[in-house]
Scaffold this motif. Structure first.
Motif, PDB file in Angstrom:
ATOM      1  N   PHE A 145       0.816  -1.212   0.000  1.00 57.81           N
ATOM      2  CA  PHE A 145       0.000   0.000   0.000  1.00 57.81           C
ATOM      3  C   PHE A 145       0.852   1.266   0.000  1.00 57.81           C
ATOM      4  CE2 PHE A 145      -3.714  -2.349   2.261  1.00 57.81           C
ATOM      5  CZ  PHE A 145      -4.196  -2.792   1.045  1.00 57.81           C
ATOM      6  N   GLU A 146       1.868   1.298   0.888  1.00 58.28           N
ATOM      7  CA  GLU A 146       2.634   2.530   1.024  1.00 58.28           C
ATOM      8  C   GLU A 146       3.531   2.800  -0.178  1.00 58.28           C
ATOM      9  OE1 GLU A 146       5.044  -0.682   3.183  1.00 58.28           O
ATOM     10  OE2 GLU A 146       2.928  -0.104   2.966  1.00 58.28           O
ATOM     11  N   GLU A 147       3.724   1.810  -1.043  1.00 59.64           N
ATOM     12  CA  GLU A 147       4.555   1.976  -2.239  1.00 59.64           C
ATOM     13  C   GLU A 147       3.756   2.379  -3.466  1.00 59.64           C
ATOM     14  OE1 GLU A 147       7.665  -1.681  -1.313  1.00 59.64           O
ATOM     15  OE2 GLU A 147       5.855  -2.042  -2.496  1.00 59.64           O
ATOM     16  N   ALA A 148       2.467   2.207  -3.418  1.00 56.21           N
ATOM     17  CA  ALA A 148       1.639   2.337  -4.621  1.00 56.21           C
ATOM     18  C   ALA A 148       1.577   3.780  -5.108  1.00 56.21           C
ATOM     19  CB  ALA A 148       0.239   1.821  -4.347  1.00 56.21           C
ATOM     20  N   GLU A 149       1.782   3.957  -6.386  1.00 57.92           N
ATOM     21  CA  GLU A 149       1.580   5.257  -7.010  1.00 57.92           C
ATOM     22  C   GLU A 149       0.093   5.460  -7.275  1.00 57.92           C
ATOM     23  OE1 GLU A 149       4.187   6.180 -10.269  1.00 57.92           O
ATOM     24  OE2 GLU A 149       5.757   4.853  -9.497  1.00 57.92           O
ATOM     25  N   GLN A 150      -0.267   6.695  -7.598  1.00 58.70           N
ATOM     26  CA  GLN A 150      -1.666   7.005  -7.844  1.00 58.70           C
ATOM     27  C   GLN A 150      -2.173   6.263  -9.082  1.00 58.70           C
ATOM     28  OE1 GLN A 150      -4.194   8.778  -6.217  1.00 58.70           O
ATOM     29  NE2 GLN A 150      -5.365   7.784  -7.843  1.00 58.70           N
ATOM     30  N   ALA A 151      -3.309   5.615  -8.925  1.00 56.00           N
ATOM     31  CA  ALA A 151      -3.923   4.884 -10.027  1.00 56.00           C
ATOM     32  C   ALA A 151      -4.696   5.820 -10.943  1.00 56.00           C
ATOM     33  CB  ALA A 151      -4.860   3.813  -9.488  1.00 56.00           C
TER      34      ALA A 151
END
Length: 249
Positions: free
Chosen positions: A62-68
């Motif tokens: 979660f904390e690594e995810a870029e904006q979708a």
């Protein structure tokens, strides 16, 4: 001179006991689109068991995810467990706020509903729990794919491929979507006409038994979620779902 299509990020929530075809069907469509980047997001990068007996590996925590650009929530029993996972709900909330399209397949619609994204909006889900959408303020529609503005919802399991192709046509144009369909040889010709509750070969007694069982096991979870939604309980620090920001986006 041909132009290179811009990269678009398709982010799918991955959770334990996901119905794998809810996830892998649409993801196969997305992966065939020009410039597509596909992420599977969960708490940690470790194997996540599906309801098919094998595991899938998240590509991002979660904390690594870029904006979708496109956020997708699949279904399965794990979707109902996620209704009481505030960290996962907060991730969905934050990603949905910045996404161009917010989407779900099957019972993934309930994850969107618990954070207020279905209030007053047309949506669909698996037939066995379709009536329960009303508890979360949605307008249930008995269609395979339902669009309400930037919100796309698919019905049960295999309808995820249909929704993904409809979304692909919206973003890339019908020609590109048709090319992906052809590459997948998506040309269903099932041996039985029993694929929906009203189909000629569907057993009405079985339909009723499945709906009764689903209501017994899943309605309490949905009602608890609906109570939090109605009371404006905050989701892991996100703005309260009933304050209007979710619906207005």
């Amino acid at each position: 001179m041909a132009t290179t299509p811009p990269a678009l990020r398709f982010t799918t929530l991955l959770f334990p006991q996901v119905t794998q075809l809810d996830l892998t069907g649409p993801t196969q469509v997305f992966a065939g689109l020009p410039g597509a980047v596909v992420d599977l997001a969960w708490h940690r990068r470790e194997p996540v068991p599906t309801d098919a007996g094998f595991s899938l590996l998240p590509t991002v925590a979660f904390e690594e995810a870029e904006q979708a650009d496109v956020l997708m929530i699949p279904g399965g029993q794990g979707a109902f467990d996620t209704l009481e996972d505030p960290v996962a709900l907060d991730f969905v909330w934050r990603q949905a706020a910045g996404a161009r399209f917010v989407t779900s397949v099957c019972t993934g619609a309930f994850v969107l509903g618990v954070i207020g994204l279905l209030q007053g909006r047309r949506a669909t889900t698996h037939w066995a729990v379709h009536p329960l959408l009303r508890h979360l303020g949605a307008i249930p529609v008995r269609e395979r794919v339902v669009r309400d503005g930037e919100l796309f919802t698919g019905g049960g399991v295999t309808s995820g491929i249909d929704f993904a192709l409809a979304l692909a046509a919206e973003i890339y144009g019908a020609d590109v979507a048709q090319g992906v369909q052809l590459a997948m040889e998506y040309d269903p010709q099932p041996p039985f006409d029993a694929g929906s509750p009203g189909a000629p070969e569907a057993d009405p007694a079985h339909v009723e038994a499945v709906m009764r069982s689903a209501r017994h096991s899943r309605e309490p979870l949905v009602l608890r979620a609906a109570e939090r939604l109605t009371s404006g309980t905050e989701v892991a620090g996100a703005p309260g779902p009933s304050d209007g920001t979710a619906r207005g986006r």
